[in-house]
Design a protein around this motif. Sequence first.
Motif, PDB file in Angstrom:
ATOM      1  N   LYS A  22       0.832  -1.214   0.000  1.00 24.49           N
ATOM      2  CA  LYS A  22       0.000   0.000   0.000  1.00 24.49           C
ATOM      3  C   LYS A  22       0.864   1.260   0.000  1.00 24.49           C
ATOM      4  CE  LYS A  22      -4.181   1.598   0.035  1.00 24.49           C
ATOM      5  NZ  LYS A  22      -4.812   1.767  -1.262  1.00 24.49           N
ATOM      6  N   GLN A  23       1.952   1.246   0.755  1.00 20.27           N
ATOM      7  CA  GLN A  23       2.835   2.419   0.801  1.00 20.27           C
ATOM      8  C   GLN A  23       3.446   2.687  -0.577  1.00 20.27           C
ATOM      9  OE1 GLN A  23       2.707   4.263   3.537  1.00 20.27           O
ATOM     10  NE2 GLN A  23       1.321   2.686   4.268  1.00 20.27           N
ATOM     11  N   GLN A  24       3.852   1.643  -1.263  1.00 20.98           N
ATOM     12  CA  GLN A  24       4.430   1.818  -2.599  1.00 20.98           C
ATOM     13  C   GLN A  24       3.381   2.300  -3.596  1.00 20.98           C
ATOM     14  OE1 GLN A  24       7.048  -1.220  -4.122  1.00 20.98           O
ATOM     15  NE2 GLN A  24       7.538  -1.885  -2.049  1.00 20.98           N
ATOM     16  N   LEU A  25       2.177   1.756  -3.493  1.00 21.37           N
ATOM     17  CA  LEU A  25       1.099   2.205  -4.381  1.00 21.37           C
ATOM     18  C   LEU A  25       0.813   3.690  -4.175  1.00 21.37           C
ATOM     19  CD1 LEU A  25      -1.429  -0.747  -4.042  1.00 21.37           C
ATOM     20  CD2 LEU A  25       0.007  -0.228  -6.022  1.00 21.37           C
ATOM     21  N   TRP A  40      -6.283   0.200  -5.273  1.00 21.62           N
ATOM     22  CA  TRP A  40      -6.969  -0.947  -4.681  1.00 21.62           C
ATOM     23  C   TRP A  40      -6.028  -2.134  -4.631  1.00 21.62           C
ATOM     24  CZ3 TRP A  40     -11.405  -0.542  -2.170  1.00 21.62           C
ATOM     25  CH2 TRP A  40     -12.170   0.592  -2.408  1.00 21.62           C
ATOM     26  N   LEU A  41      -6.076  -2.882  -3.551  1.00 26.53           N
ATOM     27  CA  LEU A  41      -5.173  -4.016  -3.375  1.00 26.53           C
ATOM     28  C   LEU A  41      -5.441  -5.172  -4.331  1.00 26.53           C
ATOM     29  CD1 LEU A  41      -4.845  -4.001   0.497  1.00 26.53           C
ATOM     30  CD2 LEU A  41      -3.122  -3.342  -1.187  1.00 26.53           C
ATOM     31  N   ASN A  42      -6.579  -5.146  -5.024  1.00 24.92           N
ATOM     32  CA  ASN A  42      -6.856  -6.185  -6.017  1.00 24.92           C
ATOM     33  C   ASN A  42      -6.571  -5.701  -7.443  1.00 24.92           C
ATOM     34  OD1 ASN A  42      -9.002  -4.457  -6.279  1.00 24.92           O
ATOM     35  ND2 ASN A  42     -10.582  -6.041  -6.234  1.00 24.92           N
ATOM     36  N   SER A  43      -5.939  -4.531  -7.582  1.00 20.74           N
ATOM     37  CA  SER A  43      -5.587  -4.021  -8.907  1.00 20.74           C
ATOM     38  C   SER A  43      -4.389  -4.787  -9.461  1.00 20.74           C
ATOM     39  CB  SER A  43      -5.242  -2.528  -8.830  1.00 20.74           C
ATOM     40  OG  SER A  43      -4.010  -2.338  -8.157  1.00 20.74           O
ATOM     41  N   SER A  44      -4.204  -4.717 -10.764  1.00 23.29           N
ATOM     42  CA  SER A  44      -3.060  -5.408 -11.370  1.00 23.29           C
ATOM     43  C   SER A  44      -1.739  -4.832 -10.862  1.00 23.29           C
ATOM     44  CB  SER A  44      -3.137  -5.340 -12.903  1.00 23.29           C
ATOM     45  OG  SER A  44      -3.146  -3.994 -13.337  1.00 23.29           O
ATOM     46  N   ALA A  45      -1.707  -3.531 -10.577  1.00 24.95           N
ATOM     47  CA  ALA A  45      -0.484  -2.913 -10.044  1.00 24.95           C
ATOM     48  C   ALA A  45      -0.162  -3.476  -8.659  1.00 24.95           C
ATOM     49  CB  ALA A  45      -0.651  -1.395  -9.970  1.00 24.95           C
ATOM     50  N   ALA A  46      -1.174  -3.626  -7.809  1.00 23.70           N
ATOM     51  CA  ALA A  46      -0.960  -4.154  -6.455  1.00 23.70           C
ATOM     52  C   ALA A  46      -0.557  -5.630  -6.504  1.00 23.70           C
ATOM     53  CB  ALA A  46      -2.220  -3.984  -5.612  1.00 23.70           C
ATOM     54  N   ILE A  47      -1.173  -6.377  -7.372  1.00 25.77           N
ATOM     55  CA  ILE A  47      -0.840  -7.798  -7.492  1.00 25.77           C
ATOM     56  C   ILE A  47       0.594  -7.959  -7.978  1.00 25.77           C
ATOM     57  CG2 ILE A  47      -1.367  -9.916  -8.782  1.00 25.77           C
ATOM     58  CD1 ILE A  47      -4.352  -8.958  -8.655  1.00 25.77           C
ATOM     59  N   ALA A  48       1.009  -7.155  -8.958  1.00 21.29           N
ATOM     60  CA  ALA A  48       2.386  -7.227  -9.459  1.00 21.29           C
ATOM     61  C   ALA A  48       3.382  -6.858  -8.362  1.00 21.29           C
ATOM     62  CB  ALA A  48       2.552  -6.312 -10.668  1.00 21.29           C
ATOM     63  N   ARG A  54       6.998 -10.082  -2.267  1.00 22.92           N
ATOM     64  CA  ARG A  54       6.732 -11.143  -1.302  1.00 22.92           C
ATOM     65  C   ARG A  54       7.931 -12.067  -1.161  1.00 22.92           C
ATOM     66  NH1 ARG A  54       1.475 -13.928  -2.477  1.00 22.92           N
ATOM     67  NH2 ARG A  54       2.555 -14.335  -4.407  1.00 22.92           N
ATOM     68  N   THR A  55       8.297 -12.349   0.051  1.00 22.05           N
ATOM     69  CA  THR A  55       9.378 -13.267   0.370  1.00 22.05           C
ATOM     70  C   THR A  55       8.770 -14.624   0.708  1.00 22.05           C
ATOM     71  OG1 THR A  55      10.703 -11.485   1.265  1.00 22.05           O
ATOM     72  CG2 THR A  55      11.316 -13.695   1.924  1.00 22.05           C
ATOM     73  N   ALA A  56       9.321 -15.658   0.148  1.00 25.35           N
ATOM     74  CA  ALA A  56       8.836 -17.001   0.469  1.00 25.35           C
ATOM     75  C   ALA A  56       9.121 -17.300   1.938  1.00 25.35           C
ATOM     76  CB  ALA A  56       9.519 -18.030  -0.430  1.00 25.35           C
ATOM     77  N   THR A  57       8.151 -17.914   2.606  1.00 23.94           N
ATOM     78  CA  THR A  57       8.329 -18.276   4.012  1.00 23.94           C
ATOM     79  C   THR A  57       8.083 -19.761   4.200  1.00 23.94           C
ATOM     80  OG1 THR A  57       6.032 -17.714   4.495  1.00 23.94           O
ATOM     81  CG2 THR A  57       7.668 -16.003   4.904  1.00 23.94           C
ATOM     82  N   GLY A  58       8.770 -20.313   5.164  1.00 25.33           N
ATOM     83  CA  GLY A  58       8.604 -21.718   5.505  1.00 25.33           C
ATOM     84  C   GLY A  58       7.424 -21.899   6.447  1.00 25.33           C
ATOM     85  N   ALA A  59       7.164 -23.137   6.843  1.00 26.20           N
ATOM     86  CA  ALA A  59       6.056 -23.448   7.744  1.00 26.20           C
ATOM     87  C   ALA A  59       6.206 -22.744   9.087  1.00 26.20           C
ATOM     88  CB  ALA A  59       5.955 -24.955   7.943  1.00 26.20           C
TER      89      ALA A  59
END
Length: 68
Positions: A22-25, A40-48, A54-59
């Motif tokens: 959100k801050q970057q948007l 909007w968080l469901n926009s193509s810009a937000a999804i990209a 996003r950093t991959a996280t373990g269990a």
Amino acid sequence: MDVFWDRNRWQPSCKWHHDVVKQQLEFRFAKGVLTERDLWLNSSAAIALTQRERTATGADGWPVDARG
């Protein structure tokens, strides 16, 4: 500031999406790079942005090295 208080524009989000995506948007919107729809968080810009940041996280919730 009126836009902020318009409840029709409020979106629930987790802390990470609020603090990172959100801050970057909003920064890009203020620079004129994105449109109001892109906020909007469901926009193509937000999804990209989400997919890029996003950093991959373990269990256990800790980041994992995606390189293997």
